[in-house]
Design a protein around this motif. Structure first.
Motif, PDB file in Angstrom:
ATOM      1  N   SER A 100      -1.273   0.415   0.784  1.00  0.00           N
ATOM      2  CA  SER A 100      -1.941   1.526   0.736  1.00  0.00           C
ATOM      3  C   SER A 100      -3.261   1.765  -0.086  1.00  0.00           C
ATOM      4  N   ASP A 104      -7.116   1.563   0.315  1.00  0.00           N
ATOM      5  CA  ASP A 104      -7.944   2.893   0.053  1.00  0.00           C
ATOM      6  C   ASP A 104      -8.788   2.255  -0.827  1.00  0.00           C
ATOM      7  N   LYS A 132      -2.002   4.651   5.753  1.00  0.00           N
ATOM      8  CA  LYS A 132      -3.497   5.125   5.420  1.00  0.00           C
ATOM      9  C   LYS A 132      -3.083   6.340   4.586  1.00  0.00           C
TER      10      LYS A 132
END
Length: 429
Positions: A100, A104, A132
């Motif tokens: 994640s 990001d 996400k």
């Protein structure tokens, strides 16, 4: 899936460096003119399988040479390489907060145009979507292999005593009472190692709360005090059916005790089976979905993506990397991995399922699965230690204290993410 406290700083710095010029190691050619594709996998325990896969790929491809590395502490090594602008072409990583955070930071290529992505089971595509941190268009990982967590049980012991697999919470607690009355320990927990507390926590939570509860909290639409109350109540009830003082025994102790027949059941993931069989190779082990609800129809299998592949946005070998992913997604290649590591194929198809997971087959085939909740928890929050502390707390207000702390600490350790989510929501308006 170790998470380091330095992760966020490294990731931010890695994101800043993404704007810099190209990197070493990308677009390289071998001495005989082949395109060199480098893959880093975070699973050193699967090195034998990857060696077979690498050899098979290189034997069947004249224009691409694949190198797969599976170092210890691979995630830490990747963070260091990202800072140095030394990117591999592909990473093999778990579906957790490391993925994640990398996503990001804008490190991964959108794989929406990868043809084999459509062959993935929808449940695992949904899990990738929920990983996400902020809603983002596109697909950035190819789910490959998953694990499952519920309750391991001694099949021979169940058969000898006529015990049936429970399908509801009341059936489960009644079974525990029956087993205890027969003189056998119903459960072994081994909660000295705090991470083991998360096995029953996750398996309960997926059936009792929404799979996207963390995102709901970040949006200000829910609280953990409401969402996790039943999960917290039921995990505490488990302790009454476990070995005396389960906080004195760790994971290895629990695996050994279960292997020796000291308990009928062990709430842990399928990843523990090799450890158990190293003590008792002939043990007949089964595994069933945690019956967290009063209705079987509401139960959900706790299954998460143990391995998925992402292509680095800075890779100069995108077409070659895609060819590698297509090869990895061939049925024969997936079976090589499953034969070595076990687990569940994330691809649709008739793959051999480990006999220990047979009782979970209907959930897998129906897609009644949800990800481990702790795949969405920041490591700095140390939820495993929080759960252990709560279980040790015998005070009258232990439950409320724990839930209030969960909400408070979540706001503290996710304040930057919550702010980004608020900004995203404002833009959507």
């Amino acid at each position: 899936m170790a998470k380091k406290k330095m992760a966020r700083g490294l990731i931010v710095l890695g994101g800043i460096l993404l704007g810099a010029v190209s990197l070493s190691g990308c677009g390289n050619k071998t001495s005989d003119g082949k395109t060199e594709v480098e893959m880093i996998s975070y699973k050193p325990e699967a090195v034998a399988a990857f060696e077979k896969i690498e050899e098979r790929f290189n034997e069947t491809h004249d224009d691409i040479h694949l190198t797969i590395e599976s170092p210890n502490e691979a995630v830490t090594i990747l963070k260091t390489r990202f800072i140095r602008e030394d990117y591999p072409d592909i990473v093999g990583i778990g579906g957790d907060m490391n993925y994640s955070n990398f996503l990001d930071a804008g490190l991964f290529e959108d794989l929406s145009d990868l043809d084999v992505l459509k062959e993935t089971k929808q449940a695992y595509l949904d899990m990738e979507e929920e990983l996400k941190l902020i809603p983002t268009e596109g697909s950035y990982a190819l789910p490959y292999a998953a694990n499952a967590a519920g309750i391991l049980y001694n099949k021979d012991m169940f058969e000898e005593n006529g015990w049936k697999i429970p399908t509801t919470w009341s059936e489960f607690t009644t079974l525990c009472e029956t087993i205890s009355a027969s003189g056998v320990q119903p459960l072994y927990l081994g909660f000295k190692d705090t991470w083991t507390c998360m096995a029953p926590w996750n398996a309960l939570a997926v059936g009792l709360t929404d799979s996207d509860i963390c995102s709901q909290v970040n949006k200000g639409e829910a609280t953990f005090s409401d969402a996790y109350r039943e999960t917290a109540e039921k995990i505490k009830e488990l302790v009454s059916y476990a070995e005396p003082n389960p906080y004195a025994y760790g994971y290895n102790d629990a695996c050994t005790a279960f292997a020796r027949g000291e308990a009928a059941m062990y709430p842990i993931g399928s990843y523990a089976i090799p450890q158990i069989k190293s003590v008792n190779p002939d043990m007949n082990i089964g595994s069933f979905t945690f019956p967290a609800n009063d209705s079987e129809a509401d139960n959900v299998l706790n299954s998460g993506i143990d391995l998925q592949f992402s292509v680095l946005k800075e890779s100069k070998n995108k077409e070659a990397a895609y060819e590698v992913l297509r090869f990895l997604y061939e049925d024969e290649t997936i079976q090589i991995y499953l034969d070595d590591q076990g687990g569940i194929a994330c691809k649709e198809g008739d793959f051999e399922l480990a006999p220990e997971l047979e009782d979970m087959r209907s959930y897998i085939e129906e897609g009644r699965m949800a990800d481990f909740h702790d795949h969405h928890y920041p490591s700095e929050m140390s939820v495993d230690a929080m759960v252990q502390t709560y279980l040790l707390d015998d005070s009258e207000n232990a439950l409320d204290t724990f839930l209030k702390r969960f909400d408070t600490d979540w706001q503290r350790y996710n304040r930057d993410l919550i702010r980004k989510m608020q900004d995203y929501q404002e833009k959507q308006k």
